[in-house]
Scaffold this motif. Structure first.
Motif, PDB file in Angstrom:
ATOM      1  N   ILE A 257     -15.640   2.790  14.027  1.00 31.74           N
ATOM      2  CA  ILE A 257     -16.006   1.517  13.888  1.00 31.74           C
ATOM      3  C   ILE A 257     -15.224   0.654  14.673  1.00 31.74           C
ATOM      4  O   ILE A 257     -15.743  -0.059  15.270  1.00 31.74           O
ATOM      5  CB  ILE A 257     -15.914   0.870  12.450  1.00 31.74           C
ATOM      6  N   PRO A 258     -13.773   0.633  14.878  1.00 26.65           N
ATOM      7  CA  PRO A 258     -13.126  -0.152  15.782  1.00 26.65           C
ATOM      8  C   PRO A 258     -13.459   0.201  17.170  1.00 26.65           C
ATOM      9  O   PRO A 258     -13.518  -0.941  17.735  1.00 26.65           O
ATOM     10  CB  PRO A 258     -11.616   0.377  15.293  1.00 26.65           C
ATOM     11  N   ALA A 259     -13.717   1.561  17.402  1.00 29.65           N
ATOM     12  CA  ALA A 259     -13.924   1.485  19.017  1.00 29.65           C
ATOM     13  C   ALA A 259     -15.219   0.777  19.422  1.00 29.65           C
ATOM     14  O   ALA A 259     -15.608   0.515  20.569  1.00 29.65           O
ATOM     15  CB  ALA A 259     -13.975   2.930  19.400  1.00 29.65           C
ATOM     16  N   ASN A 260     -16.139   0.650  18.308  1.00 26.88           N
ATOM     17  CA  ASN A 260     -17.563   0.055  18.884  1.00 26.88           C
ATOM     18  C   ASN A 260     -17.910  -1.325  18.854  1.00 26.88           C
ATOM     19  O   ASN A 260     -18.684  -1.980  19.226  1.00 26.88           O
ATOM     20  CB  ASN A 260     -18.795   0.792  17.861  1.00 26.88           C
ATOM     21  N   ILE A 261     -16.591  -2.086  18.370  1.00 33.89           N
ATOM     22  CA  ILE A 261     -16.719  -3.402  18.213  1.00 33.89           C
ATOM     23  C   ILE A 261     -16.530  -4.085  19.521  1.00 33.89           C
ATOM     24  O   ILE A 261     -17.042  -5.237  19.940  1.00 33.89           O
ATOM     25  CB  ILE A 261     -15.745  -3.930  17.053  1.00 33.89           C
ATOM     26  N   THR A 262     -15.889  -3.288  20.491  1.00 34.53           N
ATOM     27  CA  THR A 262     -15.716  -4.094  21.847  1.00 34.53           C
ATOM     28  C   THR A 262     -16.868  -4.032  22.424  1.00 34.53           C
ATOM     29  O   THR A 262     -17.165  -4.575  23.533  1.00 34.53           O
ATOM     30  CB  THR A 262     -14.832  -2.841  22.504  1.00 34.53           C
ATOM     31  N   PHE A 263     -18.217  -3.312  22.236  1.00 35.07           N
ATOM     32  CA  PHE A 263     -19.383  -3.412  22.624  1.00 35.07           C
ATOM     33  C   PHE A 263     -19.819  -4.899  22.864  1.00 35.07           C
ATOM     34  O   PHE A 263     -20.587  -5.492  23.637  1.00 35.07           O
ATOM     35  CB  PHE A 263     -20.386  -2.514  21.850  1.00 35.07           C
ATOM     36  N   LEU A 264     -19.230  -5.670  21.760  1.00 38.68           N
ATOM     37  CA  LEU A 264     -19.726  -7.405  21.850  1.00 38.68           C
ATOM     38  C   LEU A 264     -19.277  -7.804  23.097  1.00 38.68           C
ATOM     39  O   LEU A 264     -19.782  -8.502  23.727  1.00 38.68           O
ATOM     40  CB  LEU A 264     -19.199  -7.980  20.714  1.00 38.68           C
ATOM     41  N   ALA A 265     -18.071  -7.656  23.476  1.00 39.05           N
ATOM     42  CA  ALA A 265     -17.378  -8.230  24.537  1.00 39.05           C
ATOM     43  C   ALA A 265     -17.850  -7.696  25.917  1.00 39.05           C
ATOM     44  O   ALA A 265     -18.157  -8.064  26.996  1.00 39.05           O
ATOM     45  CB  ALA A 265     -15.883  -7.965  24.474  1.00 39.05           C
ATOM     46  N   LEU A 266     -17.973  -6.423  26.076  1.00 39.40           N
ATOM     47  CA  LEU A 266     -18.533  -5.607  27.263  1.00 39.40           C
ATOM     48  C   LEU A 266     -19.804  -6.190  27.669  1.00 39.40           C
ATOM     49  O   LEU A 266     -20.307  -6.221  28.767  1.00 39.40           O
ATOM     50  CB  LEU A 266     -18.256  -4.029  26.913  1.00 39.40           C
ATOM     51  N   THR A 267     -20.874  -6.026  26.637  1.00 46.00           N
ATOM     52  CA  THR A 267     -22.260  -6.263  26.946  1.00 46.00           C
ATOM     53  C   THR A 267     -22.265  -8.030  27.596  1.00 46.00           C
ATOM     54  O   THR A 267     -23.130  -8.295  28.206  1.00 46.00           O
ATOM     55  CB  THR A 267     -23.020  -6.198  25.902  1.00 46.00           C
ATOM     56  N   TYR A 293     -14.662 -18.165  26.948  1.00 47.72           N
ATOM     57  CA  TYR A 293     -14.469 -16.721  26.491  1.00 47.72           C
ATOM     58  C   TYR A 293     -13.853 -16.706  25.076  1.00 47.72           C
ATOM     59  O   TYR A 293     -14.123 -16.198  23.966  1.00 47.72           O
ATOM     60  CB  TYR A 293     -14.274 -15.850  27.298  1.00 47.72           C
ATOM     61  N   TYR A 294     -12.579 -17.312  25.383  1.00 50.55           N
ATOM     62  CA  TYR A 294     -11.586 -17.138  24.112  1.00 50.55           C
ATOM     63  C   TYR A 294     -12.244 -18.082  23.059  1.00 50.55           C
ATOM     64  O   TYR A 294     -11.910 -17.760  21.713  1.00 50.55           O
ATOM     65  CB  TYR A 294     -10.131 -17.602  24.630  1.00 50.55           C
ATOM     66  N   LYS A 295     -12.787 -19.041  23.300  1.00 49.35           N
ATOM     67  CA  LYS A 295     -13.458 -20.151  22.066  1.00 49.35           C
ATOM     68  C   LYS A 295     -14.274 -19.201  21.178  1.00 49.35           C
ATOM     69  O   LYS A 295     -14.548 -19.526  19.923  1.00 49.35           O
ATOM     70  CB  LYS A 295     -14.232 -21.234  22.816  1.00 49.35           C
ATOM     71  N   ILE A 296     -15.126 -18.358  21.947  1.00 52.18           N
ATOM     72  CA  ILE A 296     -16.232 -17.244  21.340  1.00 52.18           C
ATOM     73  C   ILE A 296     -15.465 -16.193  20.739  1.00 52.18           C
ATOM     74  O   ILE A 296     -15.521 -15.958  19.578  1.00 52.18           O
ATOM     75  CB  ILE A 296     -17.259 -17.069  22.246  1.00 52.18           C
ATOM     76  N   PHE A 297     -14.533 -15.592  21.196  1.00 54.20           N
ATOM     77  CA  PHE A 297     -14.126 -14.153  20.830  1.00 54.20           C
ATOM     78  C   PHE A 297     -12.909 -14.250  20.037  1.00 54.20           C
ATOM     79  O   PHE A 297     -12.453 -13.223  19.407  1.00 54.20           O
ATOM     80  CB  PHE A 297     -13.901 -13.171  22.221  1.00 54.20           C
ATOM     81  N   VAL A 302     -10.918 -12.350  14.957  1.00 52.88           N
ATOM     82  CA  VAL A 302     -10.387 -12.793  13.778  1.00 52.88           C
ATOM     83  C   VAL A 302     -10.838 -12.554  12.680  1.00 52.88           C
ATOM     84  O   VAL A 302     -10.439 -11.840  11.529  1.00 52.88           O
ATOM     85  CB  VAL A 302      -9.529 -14.254  13.807  1.00 52.88           C
ATOM     86  N   LEU A 303     -12.048 -12.934  12.538  1.00 57.58           N
ATOM     87  CA  LEU A 303     -13.047 -12.586  11.610  1.00 57.58           C
ATOM     88  C   LEU A 303     -13.242 -11.127  11.360  1.00 57.58           C
ATOM     89  O   LEU A 303     -13.433 -10.519  10.178  1.00 57.58           O
ATOM     90  CB  LEU A 303     -14.627 -13.389  11.827  1.00 57.58           C
ATOM     91  N   ILE A 304     -13.555 -10.245  12.236  1.00 56.52           N
ATOM     92  CA  ILE A 304     -13.644  -8.938  12.275  1.00 56.52           C
ATOM     93  C   ILE A 304     -12.521  -8.316  11.883  1.00 56.52           C
ATOM     94  O   ILE A 304     -12.515  -7.361  10.772  1.00 56.52           O
ATOM     95  CB  ILE A 304     -13.971  -8.177  13.585  1.00 56.52           C
ATOM     96  N   LEU A 335      -8.357  -1.034  14.449  1.00 54.24           N
ATOM     97  CA  LEU A 335      -9.183  -2.272  14.497  1.00 54.24           C
ATOM     98  C   LEU A 335      -8.313  -3.404  15.199  1.00 54.24           C
ATOM     99  O   LEU A 335      -8.659  -4.139  16.035  1.00 54.24           O
ATOM    100  CB  LEU A 335      -9.306  -2.603  12.781  1.00 54.24           C
ATOM    101  N   GLY A 336      -6.879  -3.523  14.902  1.00 55.99           N
ATOM    102  CA  GLY A 336      -6.083  -4.573  15.475  1.00 55.99           C
ATOM    103  C   GLY A 336      -6.075  -4.442  16.977  1.00 55.99           C
ATOM    104  O   GLY A 336      -6.050  -5.023  17.685  1.00 55.99           O
ATOM    105  N   GLY A 337      -5.852  -2.884  17.230  1.00 54.90           N
ATOM    106  CA  GLY A 337      -5.787  -2.551  18.533  1.00 54.90           C
ATOM    107  C   GLY A 337      -7.153  -2.982  19.635  1.00 54.90           C
ATOM    108  O   GLY A 337      -7.072  -3.304  20.674  1.00 54.90           O
ATOM    109  N   PHE A 338      -8.251  -2.765  18.802  1.00 48.93           N
ATOM    110  CA  PHE A 338      -9.440  -2.892  19.523  1.00 48.93           C
ATOM    111  C   PHE A 338      -9.784  -4.460  19.406  1.00 48.93           C
ATOM    112  O   PHE A 338     -10.390  -4.837  20.742  1.00 48.93           O
ATOM    113  CB  PHE A 338     -10.565  -1.993  19.232  1.00 48.93           C
TER     114      PHE A 338
END
Length: 415
Positions: A257-267, A293-297, A302-304, A335-338
């Motif tokens: 799950i942690p590895a897949n959350i970065t998909f949001l930023a990458l896409t 970008y920081y205002k969004i991510f 933090v929420l994730i 999760l913190g790392g990703f």
């Protein structure tokens, strides 16, 4: 907040949502295809298929020796449509020559396996066809992007992936491995229905970019992609060497799950790549982009992390069964790392790519991989699986700060 609203409006005005959702659909289709084939193939056939797929994954980033990445970057930089067409024609022809060479090398690799796995050459042959199909698909996708046709990019991506997974499911169900191989080999060629011949008729080779610079960028882009993939394979390989298969299973569950959350930023950033490339010398634009970008991510990250921290055991139980619930702290470290990866490595790595500093990406990717091996050699022996989680997270964060530092130097030098 006004600048953020303008930032989001520009994203939708450029049809960025089409790219975002098409890449999301592609990821879902790939997951469904993998899940289905695991269920229907016998273990021995799936094992052989996995070997070829692993070799294929090494060769894929070098498709056309990086010609598609170069087309996307340099084609986005120029505003002259004639120059875009000329660049597309040059990179298609030259890249195809390199692709044939790459495909031949890929097929030759099969001879190392033939004695042990008698049917493997046939699988390699079908994957070779797929490799060539991917070349055309990626080139046509990049061409759509440089002409600002994000809707067209989404259409071709969705058709290839959705029809691809449908063909895969049907042919695999009725014909097993042969059906699966036929489906994956030929579905990328559906992209040729969108091949625009008008862009290649009577187009002279005339563009202002240095050819050496074009191919240097493409090769470094390919090398960076390969090193990034290697980063998420080296952790498992090191863990299997330093510990055992049970440790590997626990780690794989915790990282999924942690590895897949970065998909949001990458896409999100892939959707904006042509715009970023066009503004590679616009200091105000790049500075505003980082801020927005920081205002969004930052809130998303933090929420994730907060949800993951509070419901860590429940999440592992829900998705992977109760026997993996003890891996909750490994899950949290990763999760913190990703989450930090989204805020550093994903952002500044893509920005450096867009402004043409791909060589820095390659160097930092190599250093990140080296740090992972170094940290894990010390930490896994002391702390076990959580030591590997710490090693990967630290490596990504340090690599992210190096990319940030490199980009800020570039930004500082802009006038």
């Amino acid at each position: 907040m006004k600048s953020l609203r303008i930032f989001i409006d520009d994203f939708f005005r450029n049809k960025g949502q089409h790219v975002f959702f098409s890449l999301l659909i592609a990821k879902i289709c790939a997951f469904l295809g993998s899940l289905f084939i695991i269920r229907i193939l016998p273990e021995n056939e799936f094992g052989i298929l996995s070997i070829v797929a692993s070799v294929f994954a090494i060769f894929t980033p070098f498709s056309g020796f990086g010609s598609q990445q170069s087309l996307l970057r340099f084609g986005s930089v120029t505003f002259d449509h004639a120059e875009k067409k000329s660049l597309a024609k040059y990179l298609l022809m030259k890249g195809f020559f390199y692709q044939i060479l790459l495909s031949a090398i890929f097929l030759l690799v099969s001879f190392f396996y033939i004695k042990k796995y008698e049917d493997i050459f046939y699988i390699f042959l079908l994957f070779t066809i797929r490799l060539i199909g991917f070349y055309f698909l990626n080139h046509i996708q990049s061409e759509f992007r440089i002409f600002g046709n994000n809707r067209g990019f989404a259409r071709i991506t969705n058709v290839v992936n959705v029809f691809g997974v449908i063909f895969l499911l049907l042919l695999s169900y009725f014909f097993g491995l042969n059906g699966y191989l036929f489906a994956i080999a030929f579905t990328p060629f559906l992209a040729l229905f969108w091949f625009n011949k008008e862009h290649y008729r009577s187009v002279a080779e005339s563009f202002s970019f240095n050819k050496k610079e074009i191919w240097s960028y493409g090769l470094h882009a390919s090398g960076t992609a390969l090193l990034s993939d290697a980063l998420f394979s080296a952790d498992v390989l090191m863990l299997s060497f330093l510990m055992n298969e049970t440790s590997v299973a626990n780690y794989k569950v915790a990282i999924l799950i942690p590895a897949n959350i970065t998909f949001l930023a990458l896409t999100f950033m892939q959707s904006d790549f042509p715009v970023l490339a066009k503004n590679f010398k616009n200091k105000v634009f790049l500075t505003d982009y980082i801020a927005n970008y920081y205002k969004i991510f930052i809130p998303i990250s933090v929420l994730i992390f907060a949800v993951g921290f509070v419901f860590k055991a429940e999440i592992l139980h829900l998705f992977f069964s109760n026997k993996y619930a003890d891996n909750s702290w490994i899950f949290i470290v990763l999760l913190g790392g990703f989450c930090m990866n989204m805020l550093l490595r994903n952002l500044y790595g893509n920005l450096l790519s867009a402004v043409g500093k791909m060589k820095i990406n390659t160097i930092v990717s190599f250093l990140t991989l080296f740090l992972l091996l170094l940290f894990s050699a010390f930490l896994v022996s002391r702390f076990g699986v959580i030591g590997m989680a710490i090693s990967l997270s630290l490596s990504m964060i340090i690599g992210g700060f190096l990319l940030m530092y490199s980009f800020l130097i570039y930004l500082k030098d802009l006038k």
